[in-house]
Design an enzyme around this catalytic site. Structure first.
Site, PDB file in Angstrom:
ATOM      1  N   HIS A  82      11.185   9.428 -39.664  1.00 53.68           N
ATOM      2  CA  HIS A  82       9.789   9.016 -39.750  1.00 53.68           C
ATOM      3  C   HIS A  82       9.716   7.512 -39.571  1.00 53.68           C
ATOM      4  O   HIS A  82      10.463   6.767 -40.190  1.00 53.68           O
ATOM      5  CB  HIS A  82       9.188   9.398 -41.110  1.00 53.68           C
ATOM      6  CG  HIS A  82       7.703   9.202 -41.162  1.00 53.68           C
ATOM      7  ND1 HIS A  82       6.818  10.183 -40.797  1.00 53.68           N
ATOM      8  CD2 HIS A  82       6.959   8.127 -41.482  1.00 53.68           C
ATOM      9  CE1 HIS A  82       5.586   9.724 -40.917  1.00 53.68           C
ATOM     10  NE2 HIS A  82       5.641   8.478 -41.336  1.00 53.68           N
ATOM     11  N   ASP A 161      -2.552  15.069 -48.256  1.00 55.61           N
ATOM     12  CA  ASP A 161      -2.346  13.830 -47.498  1.00 55.61           C
ATOM     13  C   ASP A 161      -3.333  13.734 -46.349  1.00 55.61           C
ATOM     14  O   ASP A 161      -3.874  12.659 -46.079  1.00 55.61           O
ATOM     15  CB  ASP A 161      -0.913  13.730 -46.970  1.00 55.61           C
ATOM     16  CG  ASP A 161      -0.739  12.431 -46.185  1.00 55.61           C
ATOM     17  OD1 ASP A 161      -0.944  11.368 -46.792  1.00 55.61           O
ATOM     18  OD2 ASP A 161      -0.464  12.479 -44.978  1.00 55.61           O
ATOM     19  N   ARG A 168      -8.469   6.961 -46.871  1.00 56.79           N
ATOM     20  CA  ARG A 168      -7.876   5.612 -46.972  1.00 56.79           C
ATOM     21  C   ARG A 168      -8.196   4.790 -45.728  1.00 56.79           C
ATOM     22  O   ARG A 168      -8.450   3.589 -45.807  1.00 56.79           O
ATOM     23  CB  ARG A 168      -6.356   5.729 -47.147  1.00 56.79           C
ATOM     24  CG  ARG A 168      -5.956   6.179 -48.537  1.00 56.79           C
ATOM     25  CD  ARG A 168      -4.500   6.575 -48.578  1.00 56.79           C
ATOM     26  NE  ARG A 168      -3.620   5.497 -48.206  1.00 56.79           N
ATOM     27  CZ  ARG A 168      -2.445   5.659 -47.581  1.00 56.79           C
ATOM     28  NH1 ARG A 168      -2.010   6.859 -47.265  1.00 56.79           N
ATOM     29  NH2 ARG A 168      -1.710   4.620 -47.296  1.00 56.79           N
ATOM     30  N   SER A 183       2.309   9.225 -49.213  1.00 57.60           N
ATOM     31  CA  SER A 183       1.813   9.864 -47.983  1.00 57.60           C
ATOM     32  C   SER A 183       2.981  10.297 -47.096  1.00 57.60           C
ATOM     33  O   SER A 183       3.062  11.446 -46.656  1.00 57.60           O
ATOM     34  CB  SER A 183       0.907   8.861 -47.252  1.00 57.60           C
ATOM     35  OG  SER A 183       0.674   9.247 -45.931  1.00 57.60           O
ATOM     36  N   LYS A 187       4.820  14.480 -46.890  1.00 58.15           N
ATOM     37  CA  LYS A 187       4.895  15.244 -45.635  1.00 58.15           C
ATOM     38  C   LYS A 187       6.341  15.621 -45.324  1.00 58.15           C
ATOM     39  O   LYS A 187       6.626  16.729 -44.880  1.00 58.15           O
ATOM     40  CB  LYS A 187       4.341  14.410 -44.470  1.00 58.15           C
ATOM     41  CG  LYS A 187       2.830  14.294 -44.511  1.00 58.15           C
ATOM     42  CD  LYS A 187       2.302  13.524 -43.330  1.00 58.15           C
ATOM     43  CE  LYS A 187       2.576  12.051 -43.429  1.00 58.15           C
ATOM     44  NZ  LYS A 187       1.472  11.162 -43.112  1.00 58.15           N
TER      45      LYS A 187
HETATM   46  N1  URA Z   1       2.260   6.647 -42.198  1.00 53.95           N
HETATM   47  C1  URA Z   1       1.866   7.671 -42.987  1.00 53.95           C
HETATM   48  O1  URA Z   1       2.132   8.834 -42.700  1.00 53.95           O
HETATM   49  N2  URA Z   1       1.160   7.384 -44.106  1.00 53.95           N
HETATM   50  C2  URA Z   1       0.846   6.131 -44.466  1.00 53.95           C
HETATM   51  O2  URA Z   1       0.224   5.948 -45.487  1.00 53.95           O
HETATM   52  C3  URA Z   1       1.258   5.069 -43.633  1.00 53.95           C
HETATM   53  C4  URA Z   1       1.987   5.355 -42.495  1.00 53.95           C
END
Ligand code: URA
Length: 436
Positions: A82, A161, A168, A183, A187
């Protein structure tokens, strides 16, 4: 429990209990708490912060707000990566096929562009017919058959999320350490990875402006991952200039394919090789990082990585001929040079602004409903530390209308600071965290 009391508790600097956090996530996901109260709590968290225990509770509650994927019936050990988001960050397009070509199954859920940052799905949709909309069954079947799958985040995974992120984005509460960590990690935990490599960016094109802030965020995410029994490594990488040369969806796809063919910009290849090697090592396919680097390089050199990428395109409905013939990918009507406005050394780039230039050309979304134009963007082969002459061609803009072309020809050079004295080049990486 009453939402107004939870908001007041955090507003006054209190530590939210596990029950308060779990209750909030459950009720908000179910639609029982309105957005205005959730927004107030987000702002209170943004201003007051959350400690480690609260952040872990929030992450776990968000991860369990939907399905928790278990992929072990199709692959024994899944790795995932990620990136915290950046400009010109097409790393997944190179890293995922190389890792899969090394025999390590990769099942990844990716996102779309966000603000000035590009998104992997938007880039992949440069391929005619390619789809990220897979059912869970299709996801698992493809993972079993070719060892590589790239899908959009489904609403079934970490739905809290999805809702909170959208909120957000419009309440100025994105760049908060606890909220970003929860967040991202919710995931990753829900998507079933056994091992996770996090690419945490710092600099003018990243959420975290400094190495310290990025390290702090990375440390927290590594601890959350390890607590949840997932091997987790975070790399702190530089986002003070775009990664590689290309910014814009089809341009980035072309650069990724050139890199899989053995070419591509040196900084981009080194970045990809490092991320891929960490994934291969975490999966246990190599004993050391050096060995993993050699495996990854070999998979590029003998064409297995490119072949795996083509398989990924075709398996998800795309046109594999576009991998072999880059002229079949979308191209823009205008291809015009960008020129340096003064002589000197490149000292800094406003990388987020460079991302916005691409968005304003149509390469991203200003509002959620915008269609993305895959053809537009720019190539910027200069790097911090390079010497440029006034009037020298420093890049090429690809645009589909005259107005955005002229704006970009003005805005790209304006986002680059040129000074009289020499400037050292930027490192690609600053630190590795959780490298046990
Ligand atoms: N990427 C994400 O998935 N969430 C965030 O809050 C910031 C970057």
């Amino acid at each position: 429990m009453r939402m107004v009391d939870v908001i007041a508790h955090k507003r006054d600097g209190g530590e939210l209990s596990g029950e308060e956090i779990t209750w909030f996530i459950r009720e908000y996901t179910a639609g029982a708490i309105p957005d205005y109260q959730a927004s107030a709590l987000l702002m209170a968290v943004y201003l007051r912060g959350m400690n480690r225990r609260e952040t872990v509770d929030l992450t776990l509650a968000m991860a369990h707000s939907g399905e928790m994927l278990d992929l072990h019936d199709v692959a024994p050990h899944i790795v995932d990566k990620h990136s915290s988001g950046g400009v010109g960050d097409k790393t997944s397009l190179v890293v995922l096929p190389l890792v899969a070509a090394c025999g390590v199954p990769v099942g990844k859920m990716s996102g779309r562009g966000l603000g000035s940052s590009g998104g992997t799905l938007d880039k992949m949709e440069s391929f005619r017919g390619w789809s990220s909309q897979l059912t869970l069954e299709q996801f698992k079947r493809q993972l079993a058959e070719i060892g590589l799958v790239l899908a959009g985040q489904t609403a079934a995974l970490a739905p809290a999320d999805g809702k909170l992120y959208a909120l957000r984005d419009v309440t100025a509460t994105v760049d908060n350490r606890a909220l970003i960590a929860a967040s991202i990690m919710s995931k990753k935990l829900a998507a079933g990875a056994d091992a996770i490599v996090l690419d945490v960016k710092m600099g003018s094109g990243a959420f975290m402006p400094t190495v310290e802030a990025a390290t702090d965020l990375a440390q927290l995410m590594v601890e959350i991952g390890q607590d949840a029994g997932r091997q987790t490594v975070a790399l702190i990488s530089d986002m003070n200039q775009p990664l590689g040369h290309a910014v814009g969806n089809a341009l980035e796809v072309k650069e990724a394919i050139e890199t899989l063919r053995g070419g591509g910009p040196a900084d981009f290849w080194e970045h990809c090789q490092t991320v891929a090697a960490h994934m291969v090592r975490l999966a246990g396919a190599a004993a050391t990082l050096d060995e993993a680097c050699r495996l990854v390089s070999a998979a590029r050199a003998d064409g297995r990585g490119l072949a795996k990428f083509r398989q990924l395109i075709v398996a998800q409905g795309g046109d594999g001929r576009q991998v072999d013939d880059l002229s079949l990918l979308p191209t823009a009507r205008y291809v015009e040079p960008l020129e340096a406005t003064r002589s000197g050394y490149v000292a800094a780039m406003d990388t987020a602004e460079l991302g916005w230039v691409c968005v304003r050309c149509g390469g991203g979304r200003l509002v959620k409903s915008d269609e993305v134009d895959p053809a537009v963007g720019f190539l910027l082969p200069i790097k911090i530390g390079d010497y440029v002459e006034a009037g020298q061609e420093i890049g090429v803009i690809h645009a589909n209308d005259d107005m955005t072309l002229q704006q970009a020809q003005r805005d790209v050079p304006a986002a680059i600071t040129v000074v009289d004295h020499p400037v050292p080049p930027r490192p690609l990486f600053y630190a590795t965290i959780g490298n046990e």
